[in-house]
Design an enzyme around this catalytic site. Sequence first.
Site, PDB file in Angstrom:
ATOM      1  N   GLY A   1       6.291   3.181  45.450  1.00 40.53           N
ATOM      2  CA  GLY A   1       6.693   2.688  44.463  1.00 40.53           C
ATOM      3  C   GLY A   1       6.281   1.239  44.281  1.00 40.53           C
TER       4      GLY A   1
ATOM      5  N   LYS B   1      24.379  -5.219  49.059  1.00 41.18           N
ATOM      6  CA  LYS B   1      24.026  -6.166  48.077  1.00 41.18           C
ATOM      7  C   LYS B   1      23.706  -5.460  46.757  1.00 41.18           C
ATOM      8  CE  LYS B   1      19.595  -5.887  47.910  1.00 41.18           C
ATOM      9  NZ  LYS B   1      18.651  -5.464  46.754  1.00 41.18           N
TER      10      LYS B   1
ATOM     11  N   THR C   1      19.307 -11.162  44.503  1.00 39.22           N
ATOM     12  CA  THR C   1      19.336 -10.205  43.697  1.00 39.22           C
ATOM     13  C   THR C   1      20.845 -10.378  42.615  1.00 39.22           C
ATOM     14  OG1 THR C   1      20.216  -8.729  45.326  1.00 39.22           O
ATOM     15  CG2 THR C   1      18.307  -7.972  44.425  1.00 39.22           C
TER      16      THR C   1
ATOM     17  N   ASN D   1      18.773  -3.633  40.087  1.00 32.16           N
ATOM     18  CA  ASN D   1      20.265  -3.502  40.062  1.00 32.16           C
ATOM     19  C   ASN D   1      20.866  -4.488  39.148  1.00 32.16           C
ATOM     20  OD1 ASN D   1      20.703  -1.481  42.149  1.00 32.16           O
ATOM     21  ND2 ASN D   1      19.287  -2.632  43.291  1.00 32.16           N
TER      22      ASN D   1
END
Length: 338
Positions: free
Chosen positions: A13, A189, A246, A254
Amino acid sequence: MTQHETIGVIGAGAWGTALAQMLASDGRDVVLWAYEPEVVQAINAEHRNPLYLPSASLAPTIRATGELGDLTGIDTLLVVTPAQVLGKVLASLPRPPRDLVLCSKGIEAGSGRLMNDVAREASPGSAIAVLSGPTFAHEVAAGMPTAVTLACGGGAEQWERLAPAIARPAFRPYYSDDVTGAEIGGAVKNVLAIACGVVDGLGLGQNARAALIARGFSEMLRFGEALGAQTETLTGLCGLGDLVLTCSSASSRNFALGKALGEGASAADLMADRRTVAEGAHTAPVLADLAEQRGVPMPIVAAVNAILGGASAREIVAELLSRPLRAELESDAGDIGA
Ligand SMILES: NC(=O)c1ccc[n+]([C@@H]2O[C@H](COP(=O)([O-])OP(=O)(O)OC[C@H]3O[C@@H](n4cnc5c(N)ncnc54)[C@H](O)[C@@H]3O)[C@@H](O)[C@H]2O)c1
Ligand SMILES: O=P(O)(O)OC[C@H](O)CO
């Protein structure tokens, strides 16, 4: 010229491909296992991975394969599959390697196990390390400066083997022996990044996002303490560092998932037929269960889990805001009786 050991990467990926490119940047051979035959074909024929990392031109010393048997004899394997298939893929290796470096971030649904526990069972005898930190794949593939936690279950002896194999001028691992802490940081997270995306999608402002980061970090610390993680690990790259990254950027899958939820999209629609993985969506239910079983208050994680289950983002945020006022630090809770 120095003869470098070949390194294997399992999973092509975005992150596995970026790690392979980073590792190959000193001219070494990297064998990269990909799940999809078309990814194997594109990497070997065109030195590109248009499905998962279209921005990168890959080194010709990266050889892709669809056969896990082609990794036999390679001592160091980086494991970069989605968390939910890691055990299955490792169990298909013909022979456990000397070192397994886990780079996936998540908790196994059903069992509630961290990846190192899954890997220990699937690959008995391998020394387990965890590589985790603030690492957007496209930046690592482009050679931009990045620092990570490399938590070595095999202690300093394993670090002596792995650090020279993995460090590059722009890629700096920092030693830790806290595998549990490194894994909890990365897994939690992802769920908190969804929460920050929701707040962004609802247009609730940057104060709210900063509050979520700080209160979410408290949840991470509480959960870590319950599972035996060291607090210092979670204040480092793999915890706070990755949380800040993130929770602040739509480059995070996310965060982007949360933002779409906040804008009113349905979780079922967003999860259907998705090619790329947003690990927080898989981690949220199992993390919420684990927290409840252990009596660890994680209201933000529970809120994300409810929204992923179909609850209205706006109503869930209103519920979070109407919780009784309390002490910021648990150590002060007795002073005000809350
Ligand atoms: N992308 C990043 O920037 C990044 C950075 C750090 C960590 N991670 C973590 O790395 C892990 C992999 O993420 P990614 O971004 O490389 O994935 P991705 O979203 O780019 O791609 C999905 C991956 O899942 C694989 N896959 C799908 N079904 C599979 C199956 N049944 N068996 C085996 N493989 C299957 C695909 O081949 C592909 O490798 C995740 O745990 C993620 O949290 C990602
Ligand atoms: O795109 P995300 O949200 O999976 O985040 C990628 C990495 O985990 C960032 O460190």
